[in-house]
Design a protein around this motif. Structure first.
Motif, PDB file in Angstrom:
ATOM      1  N   PRO A  77     -14.029 -17.906 -75.953  1.00 52.73           N
ATOM      2  CA  PRO A  77     -15.026 -18.112 -74.889  1.00 52.73           C
ATOM      3  C   PRO A  77     -15.027 -16.905 -73.950  1.00 52.73           C
ATOM      4  O   PRO A  77     -14.006 -16.232 -73.777  1.00 52.73           O
ATOM      5  N   GLU A  78     -16.153 -16.663 -73.346  1.00 52.83           N
ATOM      6  CA  GLU A  78     -16.346 -15.510 -72.466  1.00 52.83           C
ATOM      7  C   GLU A  78     -15.250 -15.389 -71.404  1.00 52.83           C
ATOM      8  O   GLU A  78     -14.812 -14.290 -71.069  1.00 52.83           O
ATOM      9  N   THR A  79     -14.790 -16.511 -70.913  1.00 53.32           N
ATOM     10  CA  THR A  79     -13.807 -16.516 -69.813  1.00 53.32           C
ATOM     11  C   THR A  79     -12.381 -16.208 -70.253  1.00 53.32           C
ATOM     12  O   THR A  79     -11.502 -16.036 -69.411  1.00 53.32           O
ATOM     13  N   GLU A  80     -12.131 -16.130 -71.547  1.00 57.16           N
ATOM     14  CA  GLU A  80     -10.764 -15.968 -72.054  1.00 57.16           C
ATOM     15  C   GLU A  80     -10.350 -14.527 -72.335  1.00 57.16           C
ATOM     16  O   GLU A  80      -9.183 -14.254 -72.593  1.00 57.16           O
ATOM     17  N   TYR A  81     -11.271 -13.585 -72.310  1.00 58.91           N
ATOM     18  CA  TYR A  81     -10.949 -12.224 -72.741  1.00 58.91           C
ATOM     19  C   TYR A  81      -9.962 -11.491 -71.841  1.00 58.91           C
ATOM     20  O   TYR A  81      -9.125 -10.733 -72.329  1.00 58.91           O
ATOM     21  N   VAL A  82     -10.018 -11.736 -70.554  1.00 56.96           N
ATOM     22  CA  VAL A  82      -9.081 -11.075 -69.648  1.00 56.96           C
ATOM     23  C   VAL A  82      -7.658 -11.544 -69.958  1.00 56.96           C
ATOM     24  O   VAL A  82      -6.741 -10.727 -70.109  1.00 56.96           O
ATOM     25  N   HIS A  83      -7.488 -12.846 -70.095  1.00 54.62           N
ATOM     26  CA  HIS A  83      -6.173 -13.405 -70.427  1.00 54.62           C
ATOM     27  C   HIS A  83      -5.714 -12.916 -71.802  1.00 54.62           C
ATOM     28  O   HIS A  83      -4.558 -12.537 -71.988  1.00 54.62           O
ATOM     29  N   TRP A  84      -6.625 -12.925 -72.775  1.00 50.33           N
ATOM     30  CA  TRP A  84      -6.286 -12.506 -74.132  1.00 50.33           C
ATOM     31  C   TRP A  84      -5.811 -11.052 -74.148  1.00 50.33           C
ATOM     32  O   TRP A  84      -4.808 -10.728 -74.778  1.00 50.33           O
ATOM     33  N   ALA A  85      -6.519 -10.195 -73.443  1.00 49.57           N
ATOM     34  CA  ALA A  85      -6.154  -8.770 -73.410  1.00 49.57           C
ATOM     35  C   ALA A  85      -4.768  -8.582 -72.796  1.00 49.57           C
ATOM     36  O   ALA A  85      -3.961  -7.793 -73.300  1.00 49.57           O
ATOM     37  N   ALA A  86      -4.480  -9.316 -71.734  1.00 51.82           N
ATOM     38  CA  ALA A  86      -3.166  -9.213 -71.087  1.00 51.82           C
ATOM     39  C   ALA A  86      -2.059  -9.742 -71.995  1.00 51.82           C
ATOM     40  O   ALA A  86      -0.932  -9.228 -71.984  1.00 51.82           O
ATOM     41  N   ALA A  87      -2.380 -10.732 -72.810  1.00 50.51           N
ATOM     42  CA  ALA A  87      -1.388 -11.347 -73.703  1.00 50.51           C
ATOM     43  C   ALA A  87      -1.170 -10.548 -74.989  1.00 50.51           C
ATOM     44  O   ALA A  87      -0.260 -10.867 -75.764  1.00 50.51           O
ATOM     45  N   HIS A  88      -1.985  -9.517 -75.216  1.00 47.27           N
ATOM     46  CA  HIS A  88      -1.896  -8.746 -76.468  1.00 47.27           C
ATOM     47  C   HIS A  88      -1.784  -7.247 -76.205  1.00 47.27           C
ATOM     48  O   HIS A  88      -2.722  -6.481 -76.492  1.00 47.27           O
ATOM     49  N   PRO A  89      -0.642  -6.811 -75.702  1.00 47.49           N
ATOM     50  CA  PRO A  89      -0.465  -5.378 -75.420  1.00 47.49           C
ATOM     51  C   PRO A  89      -0.383  -4.518 -76.682  1.00 47.49           C
ATOM     52  O   PRO A  89      -0.373  -3.293 -76.589  1.00 47.49           O
ATOM     53  N   GLU A  90      -0.343  -5.151 -77.850  1.00 49.48           N
ATOM     54  CA  GLU A  90      -0.277  -4.397 -79.101  1.00 49.48           C
ATOM     55  C   GLU A  90      -1.584  -3.663 -79.408  1.00 49.48           C
ATOM     56  O   GLU A  90      -1.611  -2.759 -80.240  1.00 49.48           O
ATOM     57  N   TYR A  91      -2.662  -4.039 -78.716  1.00 48.77           N
ATOM     58  CA  TYR A  91      -3.941  -3.372 -78.920  1.00 48.77           C
ATOM     59  C   TYR A  91      -4.144  -2.324 -77.829  1.00 48.77           C
ATOM     60  O   TYR A  91      -3.817  -2.552 -76.669  1.00 48.77           O
ATOM     61  N   SER A  92      -4.706  -1.195 -78.214  1.00 45.70           N
ATOM     62  CA  SER A  92      -4.947  -0.129 -77.243  1.00 45.70           C
ATOM     63  C   SER A  92      -6.112  -0.506 -76.331  1.00 45.70           C
ATOM     64  O   SER A  92      -6.911  -1.395 -76.644  1.00 45.70           O
ATOM     65  N   LYS A  93      -6.191   0.189 -75.230  1.00 42.23           N
ATOM     66  CA  LYS A  93      -7.282  -0.038 -74.284  1.00 42.23           C
ATOM     67  C   LYS A  93      -8.629   0.187 -74.973  1.00 42.23           C
ATOM     68  O   LYS A  93      -9.555  -0.600 -74.812  1.00 42.23           O
ATOM     69  N   SER A  94      -8.742   1.240 -75.753  1.00 42.78           N
ATOM     70  CA  SER A  94     -10.017   1.527 -76.422  1.00 42.78           C
ATOM     71  C   SER A  94     -10.371   0.444 -77.446  1.00 42.78           C
ATOM     72  O   SER A  94     -11.548   0.128 -77.629  1.00 42.78           O
ATOM     73  N   GLN A  95      -9.374  -0.140 -78.088  1.00 43.96           N
ATOM     74  CA  GLN A  95      -9.643  -1.218 -79.047  1.00 43.96           C
ATOM     75  C   GLN A  95     -10.157  -2.462 -78.326  1.00 43.96           C
ATOM     76  O   GLN A  95     -11.105  -3.102 -78.769  1.00 43.96           O
TER      77      GLN A  95
END
Length: 126
Positions: A77-95
């Motif tokens: 869901p649209e509201t989950e991306y900020v949390h998801w990004a913080a929970a997945h440091p294995e992905y680069s910022k550009s990814q």
């Protein structure tokens, strides 16, 4: 002989890791993709995993889980991306930025929503 097998296994492990990194990098650069396209990406990944299992002695699924997680992020869901990004440091910022731009484009987010989401991710990840 045992040393050779250990070296061979390690090289195969590195190779699978490089395949995973390359797939994520490629997926993060996709500009347009439908839900059906993402479903096909998941299916392609499962075919790759099954194919690799035929000639690699190790279980490749855990090494490629990172790719599956990235593909599934499209459906959040649209509201989950900020949390998801913080929970997945294995992905680069550009990814992550690539994923957000794709999702925003394909799901019709307002420009303001996309920019706010990217800004929140930037401040949370840094």
């Amino acid at each position: 002989m045992l040393l050779f097998v250990k070296v061979q296994d390690r090289l195969l492990e590195y190779g699978v890791e490089i395949v995973a990194e390359t797939l994520i990098e490629g997926l993060s650069r996709v500009k347009r993709c439908t839900d059906e396209g993402r479903a096909l990406m998941s299916l392609d990944l499962q075919v790759l995993i099954n194919g690799l299992q035929h000639f690699v002695s190790m279980n490749v699924k855990p090494k490629l889980q990172i790719v599956e997680t990235f593909v599934k992020a499209y459906y959040l869901p649209e509201t989950e991306y900020v949390h998801w990004a913080a929970a997945h440091p294995e992905y680069s910022k550009s990814q992550i930025v690539g994923l957000i731009n794709l999702v925003a484009s394909m799901k019709g987010w307002k420009r303001k929503t996309r920019l706010e989401t990217l800004e929140k991710i930037e401040s949370a990840v840094v």
